[in-house]
Design a protein around this motif. Structure first.
Motif, PDB file in Angstrom:
ATOM      1  N   LEU A 199       0.822  -1.214   0.000  1.00  0.00           N
ATOM      2  CA  LEU A 199       0.000   0.000   0.000  1.00  0.00           C
ATOM      3  C   LEU A 199       0.851   1.257   0.000  1.00  0.00           C
ATOM      4  O   LEU A 199       1.976   1.263   0.518  1.00  0.00           O
ATOM      5  N   ASP A 200       0.294   2.333  -0.529  1.00  0.00           N
ATOM      6  CA  ASP A 200       1.024   3.608  -0.468  1.00  0.00           C
ATOM      7  C   ASP A 200       0.863   4.213   0.933  1.00  0.00           C
ATOM      8  O   ASP A 200       0.026   3.762   1.732  1.00  0.00           O
ATOM      9  N   ALA A 201       1.658   5.245   1.220  1.00  0.00           N
ATOM     10  CA  ALA A 201       1.707   5.793   2.582  1.00  0.00           C
ATOM     11  C   ALA A 201       0.339   6.311   3.023  1.00  0.00           C
ATOM     12  O   ALA A 201      -0.049   6.133   4.191  1.00  0.00           O
ATOM     13  N   GLY A 202      -0.428   6.897   2.106  1.00  0.00           N
ATOM     14  CA  GLY A 202      -1.746   7.434   2.456  1.00  0.00           C
ATOM     15  C   GLY A 202      -2.681   6.323   2.934  1.00  0.00           C
ATOM     16  O   GLY A 202      -3.388   6.478   3.941  1.00  0.00           O
ATOM     17  N   ALA A 203      -2.664   5.202   2.230  1.00  0.00           N
ATOM     18  CA  ALA A 203      -3.539   4.084   2.597  1.00  0.00           C
ATOM     19  C   ALA A 203      -3.115   3.497   3.940  1.00  0.00           C
ATOM     20  O   ALA A 203      -3.955   3.142   4.773  1.00  0.00           O
ATOM     21  N   VAL A 204      -1.790   3.409   4.168  1.00  0.00           N
ATOM     22  CA  VAL A 204      -1.296   2.865   5.442  1.00  0.00           C
ATOM     23  C   VAL A 204      -1.822   3.730   6.581  1.00  0.00           C
ATOM     24  O   VAL A 204      -2.360   3.226   7.579  1.00  0.00           O
ATOM     25  N   THR A 205      -1.701   5.060   6.431  1.00  0.00           N
ATOM     26  CA  THR A 205      -2.171   5.968   7.488  1.00  0.00           C
ATOM     27  C   THR A 205      -3.676   5.804   7.683  1.00  0.00           C
ATOM     28  O   THR A 205      -4.153   5.755   8.824  1.00  0.00           O
ATOM     29  N   ALA A 206      -4.426   5.699   6.597  1.00  0.00           N
ATOM     30  CA  ALA A 206      -5.885   5.570   6.710  1.00  0.00           C
ATOM     31  C   ALA A 206      -6.268   4.303   7.479  1.00  0.00           C
ATOM     32  O   ALA A 206      -7.168   4.317   8.315  1.00  0.00           O
ATOM     33  N   LEU A 213      -9.723  -0.745   3.339  1.00  0.00           N
ATOM     34  CA  LEU A 213      -8.753  -0.576   2.249  1.00  0.00           C
ATOM     35  C   LEU A 213      -9.477  -0.433   0.900  1.00  0.00           C
ATOM     36  O   LEU A 213     -10.304  -1.270   0.534  1.00  0.00           O
ATOM     37  N   LEU A 214      -9.139   0.637   0.184  1.00  0.00           N
ATOM     38  CA  LEU A 214      -9.704   0.845  -1.157  1.00  0.00           C
ATOM     39  C   LEU A 214      -8.634   0.539  -2.199  1.00  0.00           C
ATOM     40  O   LEU A 214      -7.434   0.620  -1.912  1.00  0.00           O
ATOM     41  N   ALA A 215      -9.087   0.244  -3.419  1.00  0.00           N
ATOM     42  CA  ALA A 215      -8.135  -0.126  -4.474  1.00  0.00           C
ATOM     43  C   ALA A 215      -7.169   1.013  -4.805  1.00  0.00           C
ATOM     44  O   ALA A 215      -6.010   0.773  -5.187  1.00  0.00           O
ATOM     45  N   SER A 216      -7.615   2.238  -4.610  1.00  0.00           N
ATOM     46  CA  SER A 216      -6.782   3.393  -4.994  1.00  0.00           C
ATOM     47  C   SER A 216      -5.448   3.434  -4.236  1.00  0.00           C
ATOM     48  O   SER A 216      -4.469   3.977  -4.739  1.00  0.00           O
ATOM     49  N   GLY A 217      -5.409   2.852  -3.037  1.00  0.00           N
ATOM     50  CA  GLY A 217      -4.174   2.906  -2.239  1.00  0.00           C
ATOM     51  C   GLY A 217      -3.227   1.742  -2.508  1.00  0.00           C
ATOM     52  O   GLY A 217      -2.181   1.626  -1.863  1.00  0.00           O
TER      53      GLY A 217
END
Ligand code: GLU
Length: 374
Positions: free
Chosen positions: A286-293, A301-305
């Motif tokens: 996952l990208d950093a934004g998704a990890v934080t979320a 978890l959404l596909a965008s991350g």
């Protein structure tokens, strides 16, 4: 503090190593089984609830079939287990009958615990047996267990059982006194470690690679089992079962082995199951934004991350989630197969709708099916 945990614990999983109950040359150690049954029977009478995980089927089978050595090939191990298991349980039954205790046989594979419905069924059966005052004796169902579905060793199985029945304590009885600062076979004056507050790398290294002839485990699997039980919030006590009444003594506050403290766990039983019972079939980075979320904001978890997807898995499979640096921080159940995720990773909802025709799930892993791991 840990002495108090020992004196007050009620529900206890006791793993009994092969070398305590059988040898390939001599078969079942009936005297030892009788002694253990008498001791366990007393504990059961004094308001403790015991669930035994006993090894020894393969070794007992080897002896009965007069095989020369511990077989390396799996079908022969499985055949030996089939022969030995009934002899092992017969010995336990006769021994426990002397003190008026009833036993039950339960054979499991990892697959039985990885299926939530079967997990819950096994849990209900075990708790019903305990309410009836019966002592369940569990072993791996060696005859059908092949690599993908097997625990591999009974230390690991016992760690999972501790979670299955919400035990207060896991006891591993073997032919060693506990964990030592050095290998006691190499240095006879090595010191025993009475308390391990946390299983660090240093503790894991102490286990070395010891493995005994008579079993699949060794100190490594014992430490792994303690680590696993600890994550489920269950402490582990490693004791020498060759010493008479070692468990009874320990439960009175005079422990002679090594006690491994457990961790505080805020996860529900189901999330612990997702995190520590299920084996991941793939990995999602996952990208950093998704990890934080996920970590800080409790989101799904959404596909965008998603940056990348490894492995081949079907809808509903357990997968681990990693940071960009490859650090695993969560495990969850994926609403999409690996194949579909490869197509929708990094995409937003409207793009996914276009790609797949319809949007089956907004989330790739719903929050309810996601467990953050330490
Ligand atoms: N299930 C095997 C048996 O009963 C033992 C596995 C182990 O040694 O951990 O022989």
């Amino acid at each position: 503090m840990h002495q108090q945990q020992l004196t007050t614990c009620k529900r206890i999983v006791v793993k009994i190593g092969s070398s305590l109950v059988a040898s390939s040359e001599g078969g079942l150690h009936l005297d030892r089984i009788e002694r253990l049954a008498e001791e366990f029977g007393k504990l059961q009478t004094h308001n403790r609830q015991l669930v035994l995980v006993s090894s020894g089927a393969i070794v007992a089978g080897i002896s009965h079939l007069a095989l020369k050595t511990y077989p390396q090939d799996v079908p022969l191990q499985q055949a030996a287990a089939a022969v030995g298991q009934s002899r092992l349980l017969r010995a336990y039954e006769m021994a426990f009958e002397k003190s008026g205790h009833k036993i039950a046989q339960i054979l499991l594979t990892h697959q039985d615990l990885a299926d939530r419905r079967r997990f819950l069924n096994a849990r209900h059966t075990l708790t019903t047996l305990l309410q009836l005052g019966v002592i369940p004796i569990i072993n791996e169902n060696d005859t059908v267990a092949v690599d993908e579905i097997r625990f591999g060793d009974n230390d690991t199985l016992a760690g999972q059982i501790a979670h299955l029945i919400d035990a207060d304590l896991l006891v591993i009885l073997s032919d060693v006194n506990g964990l030592y600062e050095e290998d006691p076979r190499l240095n006879p004056s090595a010191k025993l470690i009475p308390l391990v507050p946390a299983i660090t790398n240093q503790i894991e290294n102490l286990a070395g690679t010891s493995r005994t002839q008579a079993s699949r485990g060794g100190m490594v699997t014992k430490i792994q089992a303690a680590k696993q039980a600890g994550r489920f919030g269950v402490p582990t006590l490693l004791l020498n079962g060759e010493t008479p009444n070692t468990l009874g003594q320990a439960l009175e506050g005079n422990s002679s082995g090594t006690f491994f403290s457990s961790q505080e766990s805020s996860l529900t039983n189901r999330k612990q199951w997702i995190a520590f019972t299920l084996r991941p079939k793939g990995e999602i980075m996952l990208d950093a934004g998704a990890v934080t979320a996920l970590v800080l904001r409790g989101k799904s978890l959404l596909a965008s991350g998603i940056l990348s997807v490894k492995g081949s898995f079907l809808t509903g499979s357990p997968v681990s989630c990693t940071t960009e640096e490859g650090i695993v921080f969560a495990q969850g159940l994926s609403n999409y197969s690996a194949e579909t995720l490869q197509r929708i990773k990094g995409k937003h909802t409207s793009e996914i709708q276009q790609l797949l025709g319809a949007l089956e799930y907004k989330e790739v892993i719903h929050r309810d099916n996601l467990a953050l791991t330490p």
